[in-house]
Design an enzyme around this catalytic site. Structure first.
Site, PDB file in Angstrom:
ATOM      1  N   GLU A 171      25.505  12.451 -15.906  1.00  0.00           N
ATOM      2  CA  GLU A 171      24.162  11.908 -16.114  1.00  0.00           C
ATOM      3  C   GLU A 171      24.064  10.405 -15.843  1.00  0.00           C
ATOM      4  O   GLU A 171      23.559   9.630 -16.648  1.00  0.00           O
ATOM      5  CB  GLU A 171      23.665  12.231 -17.526  1.00  0.00           C
ATOM      6  CG  GLU A 171      23.478  13.719 -17.744  1.00  0.00           C
ATOM      7  CD  GLU A 171      22.772  14.087 -19.029  1.00  0.00           C
ATOM      8  OE1 GLU A 171      22.271  15.215 -19.128  1.00  0.00           O
ATOM      9  OE2 GLU A 171      22.725  13.252 -19.942  1.00  0.00           O
TER      10      GLU A 171
ATOM     11  N   GLU B 281      25.105  21.801 -17.958  1.00  0.00           N
ATOM     12  CA  GLU B 281      24.506  21.774 -19.289  1.00  0.00           C
ATOM     13  C   GLU B 281      23.145  22.445 -19.223  1.00  0.00           C
ATOM     14  O   GLU B 281      22.396  22.277 -18.257  1.00  0.00           O
ATOM     15  CB  GLU B 281      24.322  20.342 -19.826  1.00  0.00           C
ATOM     16  CG  GLU B 281      25.600  19.629 -20.185  1.00  0.00           C
ATOM     17  CD  GLU B 281      25.364  18.234 -20.761  1.00  0.00           C
ATOM     18  OE1 GLU B 281      24.287  18.004 -21.360  1.00  0.00           O
ATOM     19  OE2 GLU B 281      26.242  17.380 -20.594  1.00  0.00           O
TER      20      GLU B 281
END
Length: 471
Positions: free
Chosen positions: A166, A371
């Site tokens: 991320e 995720e």
């Protein structure tokens, strides 16, 4: 598109689950580990715990891996704590740290699972933050060396690698994550310089793995959220394109093509955010070559045209960590067609399919979902069970849309939802639970840290046994 028959999941599909080191391991200062930026945090949201013990996975990893094997996972995605390997980020190697991950990977393989390893998941060594973090070019060299050390130590037993988790959220929401140097937290030009350096470091590391282990595979792992226009109004559509480029395509265009997205370059030029680019940088970026694209998906976002009134940034869903909007670029908006979790996050399974199609159509590389999950206030009942039917519903809806995307022709390697076991949420402590496995602790009462499989774990186990055929 509606189909009469859906294509099955591939026979070798990686049904798995995910964690990250700082959120699950604990043992923050044991066996030679140095402090990370996470360990150095001095403030936490009111009523939430720190990360010093987390789920105590460091001491309980054998038990945890055995439980994941009982569920039937085919893969376990986790991250390596940089400061367990090099306590100050640049200096001597801590062999005890490497030994821990050797042992963890050994347990994973012994239990018939594939390790999927993230090199960097938010926890920059604090010693590097002191010298400016990713804004300092030394951190590029430090990360490259760290990756080399890890590849040399673990490369024979790990085939699938992820570079940076991320990265886009570290740039866009670094203040909320605690990953931005407070001395420069309001300096956006500094952030885009950091972003450039991370891109260079990522490209170097991908190239180095291919040199060292040609049969191994590596890719980036941004958080991708497709951006919808609030209406068909052309200005809203334009705003959505702006934010899709800034939030999503910047990070994947650079990883895959080795060049800046043209809309983002124009944006940085307009805002005075252009990074300093060293003469060799573009050649390094061009050499970086991902074998697949990993990404984290939780929801989509909706925007409308900027009103230019200085109030374009809005809080979405009452959650102060979910902000969107920038003057002259886009204005955050609410999507009234989507339900929300207890924490204000929109639930958009169809958006998952939209996202899979958009990424694959743009890059034509295999995808790995690293995720996807639902945080909730799970309750341990008096009979020792956790009835998280809401999580089952969430996962089932998203997995169905993933199968639709496969039927659309999207190549997907695996699905590793967040999270394998309960861990410490970045914003809401351990009360916001994501795991398939319950960890018996409270925010400030560690209790017995007992592991208990939730109802979702039993459901997921049966689904895996049928390779995604719904039960």
């Amino acid at each position: 598109m509606r189909y009469t028959n859906l294509k099955p999941f591939p026979a070798n599909f990686f049904w798995g689950a995910s964690t990250s080191a700082y959120q699950v391991e604990g043992a923050w200062n044991e066996d030679g580990k140095g402090p990370s930026v996470i360990d150095a945090r001095k403030e936490y949201p009111e009523g939430t715990t720190d990360f010093t013990v987390a789920s105590d996975h460091y001491h309980k990893y054998k038990e945890d891996v055995a439980l994941l094997a009982e569920i039937g996972l085919r893969a376990y995605r986790f991250s390596i704590a940089w400061t367990r390997i090099i306590p100050d980020g640049e200096g001597e190697v801590n062999e005890a740290g490497l030994d821990f991950y050797r042992s963890l990977i050994g347990e994973i393989r012994k239990n018939g699972m594939e390790p999927i390893v993230t090199l960097y998941h938010f926890d920059l060594p604090q010693a590097l933050m002191v010298i400016g973090g990713w804004h300092n070019r030394r951190t590029v060299e430090a990360f490259s060396r760290y990756a080399d050390i890890v590849f040399d130590a673990l490369g024979d037993s790990v085939r699938y690698w992820l570079t940076i988790n991320e990265q886009n959220l570290m740039i866009l929401q670094g203040n909320a994550l605690g990953t931005v140097d407070p001395r420069v937290q309001n300096n956006k030009k500094n952030l885009y310089q950091q972003n450039h350096h991370m891109m260079v470091a990522q490209a170097r590391v991908m190239d180095r793995l291919h040199e060292k282990y040609p049969d191994s595979l590596i890719g980036p792992a941004p958080n991708i959220a497709m951006i919808y226009p609030l209406s068909p109004k052309p200005e809203d559509v334009l705003a959505a394109e702006n934010y899709n480029a800034i939030r999503n395509w910047l990070y994947l265009d650079m990883a895959v093509y080795g060049r800046y997205n043209h809309l983002v370059w124009a944006y940085m030029e307009e805002k005075g955010l252009l990074p300093e680019v060293e003469p060799e940088d573009m050649a390094i970026l061009a050499k970086g070559r991902p074998d697949f694209i990993a990404f984290n998906y939780y929801t989509t976002q909706t925007v409308e045209a900027s009103r230019g009134d200085g109030k374009d940034e809005v809080i979405r869903g009452g959650n102060k960590y979910l902000k969107s909007g920038e003057d002259g670029v886009h204005r955050g908006a609410t999507n009234d067609y989507l339900p929300r979790t207890q924490f204000g996050t929109e639930i958009d399974p169809v958006g998952f399919r939209n996202t899979l199609r958009a990424i694959y159509g743009r890059y034509h590389l295999p995808l790995l979902i690293t995720e996807n999950g639902m945080g909730a206030y799970d309750k341990l009942e008096s009979d020792g069970t956790i009835n998280d039917q809401y999580r089952i519903d969430y996962l089932q809806q998203h997995i169905h849309q993933m199968q639709l995307a496969i039927t659309d022709g999207v190549e997907i390697l695996g699905y590793t939802p967040w999270s394998a076991i309960d861990l410490i949420s970045t914003h809401q402590g351990c009360s916001k639970r994501y795991g398939l496995i319950y960890v018996n602790r409270d925010e400030f009462d560690l209790r017995d840290l007992r592991r208990i499989k939730k109802k979702s774990a039993y459901w997921y186990s049966e689904l895996i046994s049928k390779n995604g055929y719904f039960i």
